[in-house]
Scaffold this active site. Sequence first.
Site, mmCIF file in Angstrom:
data_model
loop_
_atom_site.group_PDB
_atom_site.id
_atom_site.type_symbol
_atom_site.label_atom_id
_atom_site.label_comp_id
_atom_site.label_asym_id
_atom_site.label_seq_id
_atom_site.Cartn_x
_atom_site.Cartn_y
_atom_site.Cartn_z
ATOM 1 N N PRO A 90 0.872 -1.110 0.104
ATOM 2 C CA PRO A 90 -0.113 -0.051 -0.055
ATOM 3 C C PRO A 90 0.823 1.112 -0.053
ATOM 4 C CG PRO A 90 -0.381 -1.374 1.952
ATOM 5 C CD PRO A 90 0.813 -2.054 1.030
ATOM 6 N N GLU A 120 2.531 -7.083 8.534
ATOM 7 C CA GLU A 120 2.636 -5.783 8.530
ATOM 8 C C GLU A 120 3.445 -5.232 7.551
ATOM 9 O OE1 GLU A 120 1.010 -3.129 10.369
ATOM 10 O OE2 GLU A 120 -0.050 -4.864 10.549
ATOM 11 N N ARG A 158 -4.248 -8.206 -20.673
ATOM 12 C CA ARG A 158 -5.347 -7.813 -21.823
ATOM 13 C C ARG A 158 -4.698 -6.829 -22.837
ATOM 14 N NH1 ARG A 158 -7.948 -3.519 -20.853
ATOM 15 N NH2 ARG A 158 -10.109 -4.302 -22.035
ATOM 16 N N ASP A 173 -10.789 1.383 -24.584
ATOM 17 C CA ASP A 173 -11.213 1.020 -23.500
ATOM 18 C C ASP A 173 -11.601 2.344 -22.348
ATOM 19 O OD1 ASP A 173 -10.720 -1.772 -23.131
ATOM 20 O OD2 ASP A 173 -8.855 -1.556 -22.758
#
Length: 220
Positions: A90, A120, A158, A173
Site C-alpha cells: 500500500p 505488517e 489484456r 477502453d
Amino acid sequence: MRFDVLTIFPSFFEENPYFKYSILGEATKKGQIEVHTHDIREYSEDKHKKVDDTPYGGGAGMVMTCQPLFAAIKSVKKENPKAPVVFLTPQGETWTQPHAEEFATKHEQTGLILLCGRYEGIDQRVRDALVDIEISIGDYVLTGGELAVMTLIDSITRLIPGVLGNENSPEEDSFCVKFDRKKEYPHYTKPEEFQGIKVPDVLLSGHHANIEAWRHDNLK
Ligand code: 6GU
C-alpha cells in the site's frame, strides 16, 4: 510474457480458476503469458520454515524476515535475471492504466518478478537492496499483495497484442488515450425499448458523426 510470483500462498495462483478460464486462461493456453509461482517459505532456513518475526522497536504485527526473501529473490533472478522486482505494498505508487500500458510494452520481453508481502510488511533491507518498483492498487489495505498481483497480471495481459480479439480492442477502453484518459461512454444493445426505457435516438440514427460526438460528450 512471464510473471514470477513470490508468495507464501502459491495455491492462491495455482488453484485459481481466474487464470484457467476466459481471457487469462486462453492467454495461458496460447503461451502468451506464463505465471510461475515460488513459495517463499521453501527458502526459509529456519527449522519451522518461519518467514516472519516481531518488529524492532515494538508495535503490532509481524514483519517478513530478510533471509527467506533474499534467498527467494536471488533464486528467481537466476532464472530470469533481466526482470525487474516489483513489490506490492500500500506504500507503493498507485497502479493506473498508463502503468499497465507501460509494463505491457517495456517489460514484455523480460517479464516481471512480483513479490507479495503479508503481515505488517517486509524488512526494509529487502526493499533497499532488491526491489526495483513498488506498486499499490489503491488507498485501502489488503491482507497481502496477492490480489494486487492478480490485478496487475490481468490489466497487463489484456494489453498484450493478440490477447483480446478485435471485437474488444484495448484501443477503446476506459482511460485510453483516444478517450483523453476519461471513462467510457454508456453502452446499449437490443431491444430498442426495455420496460418502457428507450435507447437514446442518436444511437439508432445511423449518423456516424453524431454518434461519435454523443459518445465523446458522454465520457466521464
Ligand atoms: Cl499492493 N498490498 C496490500 N497489502 N494492500 C494494498 C495494496 C497492496 N494495494 C492497496 N492495498
